[in-house]
Design a protein around this motif. Structure first.
Motif, short mmCIF file in Angstrom:
data_model
loop_
_atom_site.label_atom_id
_atom_site.label_comp_id
_atom_site.label_asym_id
_atom_site.label_seq_id
_atom_site.Cartn_x
_atom_site.Cartn_y
_atom_site.Cartn_z
N ARG A 130 0.84 -1.22 0.00
CA ARG A 130 0.00 0.00 0.00
C ARG A 130 0.86 1.25 0.00
NH1 ARG A 130 -3.15 -0.58 4.91
NH2 ARG A 130 -3.09 -2.82 4.86
N ALA A 131 1.91 1.25 0.81
CA ALA A 131 2.78 2.43 0.88
C ALA A 131 3.51 2.66 -0.43
CB ALA A 131 3.78 2.26 2.02
N SER A 132 3.99 1.59 -1.07
CA SER A 132 4.71 1.77 -2.32
C SER A 132 3.77 2.19 -3.44
CB SER A 132 5.50 0.52 -2.69
OG SER A 132 4.80 -0.32 -3.53
N ALA A 133 2.52 1.67 -3.43
CA ALA A 133 1.54 2.09 -4.45
C ALA A 133 1.19 3.57 -4.28
CB ALA A 133 0.29 1.23 -4.35
N GLN A 134 1.04 3.99 -3.03
CA GLN A 134 0.73 5.39 -2.78
C GLN A 134 1.90 6.28 -3.17
OE1 GLN A 134 -0.13 6.30 1.28
NE2 GLN A 134 -0.91 8.33 0.79
N THR A 135 3.12 5.82 -2.91
CA THR A 135 4.30 6.58 -3.27
C THR A 135 4.43 6.69 -4.78
OG1 THR A 135 5.40 5.78 -1.29
CG2 THR A 135 6.79 6.71 -3.00
N SER A 137 2.06 6.48 -7.03
CA SER A 137 1.00 7.28 -7.64
C SER A 137 1.14 8.76 -7.29
CB SER A 137 -0.37 6.78 -7.18
OG SER A 137 -0.54 7.02 -5.80
N GLY A 138 1.68 9.07 -6.13
CA GLY A 138 1.78 10.46 -5.70
C GLY A 138 3.10 11.12 -6.00
N LEU A 158 3.12 8.22 6.19
CA LEU A 158 2.16 7.60 5.28
C LEU A 158 1.07 6.95 6.11
CD1 LEU A 158 4.47 5.85 2.70
CD2 LEU A 158 3.19 7.93 2.39
#
Length: 160
Positions: A130-135, A137-138, A158
């Motif tokens: 989840r953290a890497s996907a958010q990173t 995408s953002g 995060l």
């Protein structure tokens, strides 16, 4: 230490990387250097002048107290690793092995390598994913995220 001729270089490199986070003290030293390159700073009031390390017998490793806002904190505060019973060095080893959540790895393998339960390894993989996907995408980058940027972003504030 003598290396057998059948041992591959990536395996030696992974073993050296895992040794970098062998215990809690080295993991917290690494996190402190990564999060606070200019010195320890309170995550609540952003003060750096009145922050002291707590060295009592019953305090946690790398616990600090801000005397400006009178709140305790640690290097795990506000990260993916906060509110987790898994030690910081195991989190950093998981981040290293999965390259910040970008390299696919099965929870079974992580459970065997880190010597944690399968359920714990699954939970860690979900948080890192989840953290890497958010990173990714953002971040605004068009290319793949590198290990240092993903690790830095995972260690920053995060949501869990």
């Amino acid at each position: 230490m003598q290396v057998s001729r059948f041992e591959s270089k990536p395996l030696r490199k992974a073993r050296d990387g895992m040794a970098m986070f062998a215990d809690e003290a080295s993991a917290h030293r690494f996190l402190e250097r990564l999060l606070w390159p200019d010195g320890v700073r309170c995550p609540r009031c952003r003060s750096s002048a009145r922050v002291r390390k707590l060295n009592g017998a019953s305090t946690r490793v790398a616990a600090y107290k801000c005397y400006a806002c009178r709140k305790p904190f640690s290097s795990l505060h506000g990260t993916v690793m906060s509110s987790s019973h898994v030690p910081a060095h195991k989190w950093l080893q998981a981040i290293y092995l999965t390259e910040g959540g970008t390299r696919p790895m099965r929870p079974y393998h992580l459970h065997r390598i880190l010597n944690v339960s399968f359920k714990t390894a699954s939970s860690m993989m979900k948080r890192l994913g989840r953290a890497s996907a958010q990173t990714a995408s953002g971040s605004g980058n068009k290319g793949p995220a590198t290990r240092s940027t993903v690790t830095l972003a995972i260690c920053r504030n995060l949501p869990r």
